[in-house]
Design an enzyme around this catalytic site. Structure first.
Site, PDB file in Angstrom:
ATOM      1  N   ASN A 166     -33.154  86.093 111.338  1.00 32.65           N
ATOM      2  CA  ASN A 166     -31.880  85.585 110.824  1.00 32.65           C
ATOM      3  C   ASN A 166     -31.456  86.231 109.510  1.00 32.65           C
ATOM      4  O   ASN A 166     -30.280  86.263 109.178  1.00 32.65           O
ATOM      5  CB  ASN A 166     -31.958  84.065 110.649  1.00 32.65           C
ATOM      6  CG  ASN A 166     -33.251  83.595 110.035  1.00 32.65           C
ATOM      7  OD1 ASN A 166     -34.333  83.977 110.476  1.00 32.65           O
ATOM      8  ND2 ASN A 166     -33.162  82.783 109.011  1.00 32.65           N
ATOM      9  N   GLN A 194     -31.131  83.582 117.047  1.00 35.97           N
ATOM     10  CA  GLN A 194     -30.158  84.533 116.496  1.00 35.97           C
ATOM     11  C   GLN A 194     -29.765  85.613 117.488  1.00 35.97           C
ATOM     12  O   GLN A 194     -28.779  86.317 117.278  1.00 35.97           O
ATOM     13  CB  GLN A 194     -30.719  85.190 115.222  1.00 35.97           C
ATOM     14  CG  GLN A 194     -30.844  84.247 114.054  1.00 35.97           C
ATOM     15  CD  GLN A 194     -29.495  83.778 113.513  1.00 35.97           C
ATOM     16  OE1 GLN A 194     -28.458  84.394 113.778  1.00 35.97           O
ATOM     17  NE2 GLN A 194     -29.507  82.697 112.753  1.00 35.97           N
ATOM     18  N   SER A 214     -29.900  77.758 120.095  1.00 39.05           N
ATOM     19  CA  SER A 214     -29.052  76.787 119.413  1.00 39.05           C
ATOM     20  C   SER A 214     -27.584  77.148 119.638  1.00 39.05           C
ATOM     21  O   SER A 214     -27.178  78.287 119.393  1.00 39.05           O
ATOM     22  CB  SER A 214     -29.373  76.817 117.910  1.00 39.05           C
ATOM     23  OG  SER A 214     -28.650  75.811 117.254  1.00 39.05           O
ATOM     24  N   HIS A 216     -24.832  76.367 118.082  1.00 37.40           N
ATOM     25  CA  HIS A 216     -23.897  76.633 116.980  1.00 37.40           C
ATOM     26  C   HIS A 216     -23.997  78.048 116.426  1.00 37.40           C
ATOM     27  O   HIS A 216     -23.205  78.451 115.575  1.00 37.40           O
ATOM     28  CB  HIS A 216     -24.041  75.586 115.866  1.00 37.40           C
ATOM     29  CG  HIS A 216     -25.250  75.691 114.998  1.00 37.40           C
ATOM     30  ND1 HIS A 216     -25.212  76.301 113.770  1.00 37.40           N
ATOM     31  CD2 HIS A 216     -26.516  75.249 115.159  1.00 37.40           C
ATOM     32  CE1 HIS A 216     -26.408  76.215 113.211  1.00 37.40           C
ATOM     33  NE2 HIS A 216     -27.214  75.584 114.036  1.00 37.40           N
ATOM     34  N   THR A 252     -30.335  59.728 125.942  1.00 39.40           N
ATOM     35  CA  THR A 252     -29.100  60.002 126.687  1.00 39.40           C
ATOM     36  C   THR A 252     -28.529  61.336 126.235  1.00 39.40           C
ATOM     37  O   THR A 252     -28.411  61.597 125.034  1.00 39.40           O
ATOM     38  CB  THR A 252     -28.077  58.869 126.441  1.00 39.40           C
ATOM     39  OG1 THR A 252     -28.689  57.649 126.850  1.00 39.40           O
ATOM     40  CG2 THR A 252     -26.793  59.099 127.225  1.00 39.40           C
ATOM     41  N   CYS A 341     -30.954  77.337 105.613  1.00 37.67           N
ATOM     42  CA  CYS A 341     -31.889  76.245 105.364  1.00 37.67           C
ATOM     43  C   CYS A 341     -32.514  76.327 103.990  1.00 37.67           C
ATOM     44  O   CYS A 341     -33.131  75.380 103.529  1.00 37.67           O
ATOM     45  CB  CYS A 341     -32.996  76.251 106.407  1.00 37.67           C
ATOM     46  SG  CYS A 341     -32.339  76.098 108.054  1.00 37.67           S
TER      47      CYS A 341
HETATM   48  N1  PLP Z   1     -34.431  79.685 114.333  1.00 39.75           N
HETATM   49  C1  PLP Z   1     -33.647  80.576 113.733  1.00 39.75           C
HETATM   50  C2  PLP Z   1     -34.005  82.022 113.766  1.00 39.75           C
HETATM   51  C3  PLP Z   1     -32.495  80.167 113.062  1.00 39.75           C
HETATM   52  O1  PLP Z   1     -31.720  81.067 112.454  1.00 39.75           O
HETATM   53  C4  PLP Z   1     -32.174  78.793 113.043  1.00 39.75           C
HETATM   54  C5  PLP Z   1     -30.990  78.309 112.315  1.00 39.75           C
HETATM   55  O2  PLP Z   1     -30.674  78.762 111.231  1.00 39.75           O
HETATM   56  C6  PLP Z   1     -33.026  77.897 113.702  1.00 39.75           C
HETATM   57  C7  PLP Z   1     -34.139  78.376 114.335  1.00 39.75           C
HETATM   58  C8  PLP Z   1     -32.747  76.428 113.702  1.00 39.75           C
HETATM   59  O3  PLP Z   1     -31.625  76.109 114.481  1.00 39.75           O
HETATM   60  P1  PLP Z   1     -30.985  74.656 114.447  1.00 39.75           P
HETATM   61  O4  PLP Z   1     -29.981  74.679 113.351  1.00 39.75           O
HETATM   62  O5  PLP Z   1     -30.335  74.479 115.783  1.00 39.75           O
HETATM   63  O6  PLP Z   1     -32.082  73.691 114.229  1.00 39.75           O
END
Ligand code: PLP
Length: 516
Positions: A166, A194, A214, A216, A252, A341
């Site tokens: 990422n 990613q 993921s 989003h 659910t 994060c």
């Molecule tokens: N793994 C990677 C490489 C990510 O970039 C992210 C999110 O930044 C995640 C896991 C976690 O994703 P989520 O936001 O759906 O928990």
């Protein structure tokens, strides 16, 4: 930051241009995805587990979404479990693997550049008796396969390696990693979060055992993830309860989110076609940034085949990233220092450190991640703002690292501490001693009371609101303005001793300037 503060500051500062270059943090929801989700929210409210028509219709949509996700990653729909996010998917695999294998094998091998949802879970599992080893990565962040092969032994039950990083965008040779794992009887978990929508993914061909995704990150909604569990791979659910997701994930189903994820996956082929455009824009960005700062260092792999098309990690020697990001933010450009994060933390990125950057270089690095709506104009604008800052043409505020904020500064008569925290945050926590509180929504009403001959130290909870106000003050002619990097939260972490001793002492609340 609360949206109303952004709106206010933008109005105050009259910067309308918004250039979003942080797509690895999250992406805007695509219009087609939004339409599908609206449809579910409007009329498909039946519980997919209900037997009557409305429920059956929902169940059908759920399965269509599962098929769309499976198609995008080359898997069978029966191998796809919907989760709440990729962090949950990663947790589920790691905890399941540890629970099943702890009796027989005790080791997980991973890389030092994984996402915190892997690294922090591994740290937890270590406290439960699992042995964790991290293989080497080279200066580009590529797994050193010979080192990995040495570490994966008969006692290893899982190898855990992300497909694409990422922060730098480095892509791993996943088929080779899988071969090494399988040769020793270990399984492979690949965090593919990613990668989906940026590079082709073929889980069946690569023989991956578990993978996380993921929505989003590919123009889908937040709050929904997927977990791939290869047919026959052992898996114990993280969440127990109802029989949803074939009994593998209770709860659910969040149907609107899942349908949104499916719709996002239907656009994956189109996204992959757009990768060439992103690469070209990234090339142009690098060229422009090199002109702005000839000694800048690109940390992302230079070989385009080894890097996500949209991701650029770049170091500007001598330029602190928090100041640069503050200026970019001030001018409407969103980039980040590391993963979303870790925003607000003052610790340098573990990924950059693993590929050999010093703490200092890591603090001089930003991540720029482009998206499908990024234009050549956006790139020119962002590079121009960065250039003005780097070459000193744009005046910039000083940044104070949280660890540097000591008693000398707190009690310096030539320092005026300005607390611009929103009222809700003031209720939550005491603030810096000797501070002067103002209403951050009306900073312009206090200008007459702010000293022009002293250093003004501006702070807020996380450092984002305060840096914009610091730039505003500077634009209003205050020459010595300093922003507390990472805000009060970072200072509390760094100097908990001083916070305990002095927080909240001698605070004054300023009244708006008379006559305004
Ligand atoms: N793994 C990677 C490489 C990510 O970039 C992210 C999110 O930044 C995640 C896991 C976690 O994703 P989520 O936001 O759906 O928990």
């Amino acid at each position: 930051m609360d949206i109303k503060y952004f709106a206010f500051l933008q109005h105050l500062l009259r910067f309308d241009r918004q250039v979003y270059l942080d797509h690895n943090a999250t992406t805007p929801v695509s219009p087609a995805v939004r339409r599908k989700m609206n449809q579910v929210l409007t009329s498909r409210y039946g519980n997919p587990s209900s037997f009557y028509g409305l429920g059956r219709k929902s169940a059908q949509m759920l399965e269509q979404a599962r098929q769309a996700v499976a198609n995008a990653i080359h898997a069978d729909p029966a191998e796809v479990i919907f989760t709440g996010c990729a962090s949950e998917s990663n947790n589920a695999v790691l905890q399941s693997a540890a629970a099943q294998c702890l009796l027989h094998k005790k080791k997980i091998v991973s890389t030092p550049i994984e996402h915190p949802s892997i690294l922090n879970t591994l740290a937890y599992l270590e406290t439960q008796g699992v042995r964790v080893e991290y293989c080497q990565v080279d200066g580009q962040g590529r797994v050193v396969l010979a080192d990995l092969a040495q570490r994966v032994d008969e006692d290893t039950f899982l190898v855990c390696c992300m497909l694409a990083n990422n922060e730098t965008g480095v892509i791993q040779d996943l088929p080779a990693v899988t071969k090494i794992a399988h040769a020793r009887g270990a399984r492979l978990l690949a965090d593919c979060v990613q990668a989906l929508g940026k590079i082709p993914i073929d889980l069946h061909a690569w023989e991956v055992d578990y993978a996380s995704f993921s929505a989003h990150k590919l123009y889908g909604p937040k709050g929904v993830g997927a977990l791939y569990v290869r047919q026959g791979a052992p898996f114990t659910p993280l969440l127990h309860g109802g029989h949803q997701e074939s009994g593998l994930r209770a709860g659910t189903e969040s149907l609107h989110n899942i349908v949104g994820f499916g719709a996002a996956c239907q656009e994956v082929d189109q996204l992959l076609e757009e990768a060439g455009k992103l690469r070209a824009l990234k090339r142009e960005l690098v060229e422009r940034l090199r002109r702005a700062s000839p000694d800048c260092v690109v940390n992302s792999p230079q070989d385009e085949a080894e890097c996500l098309p949209n991701t650029l990690s770049i170091t500007f020697p001598g330029v602190e990233n928090s100041g640069l990001m503050g200026m970019l933010d001030f001018r409407g450009v969103a980039v980040s220092a590391g993963s979303a994060c870790s925003t607000g933390e003052d610790t340098p990125s573990h990924v950059l450190k693993a590929i050999g950057l010093s703490d200092q270089a890591a603090r001089q690095t930003i991540r720029i991640s482009l998206g499908r709506r990024t234009t050549a104009g956006d790139i020119r604008y962002a590079a121009q703002v960065a250039q003005e800052y780097i070459t000193g043409r744009a005046s910039f505020v000083n940044m104070l690292a949280p660890a540097q904020l000591n008693e000398n500064i707190l009690f310096d008569p030539n320092t005026f501490i300005l607390d611009v925290r929103p009222p809700v945050d003031r209720k939550k926590s005491k603030g810096l001693p000797n501070a002067h509180e103002v209403n951050p929504l009306h900073v312009e009403d206090y200008l007459k009371q702010l000293p022009r001959d002293k250093q003004i130290l501006v702070y807020c909870p996380g450092g984002g609101l305060s840096i914009m106000i610091a730039y505003y003050l500077q634009a209003k002619g205050f020459r010595r303005v300093t922003n507390l990097r990472g805000g009060l939260d970072a200072w509390k972490k760094r100097r908990g001793d001083l916070f305990e001793k002095y927080a909240g002492q001698n605070v004054s609340v300023l009244k708006p300037d008379a006559g305004d």
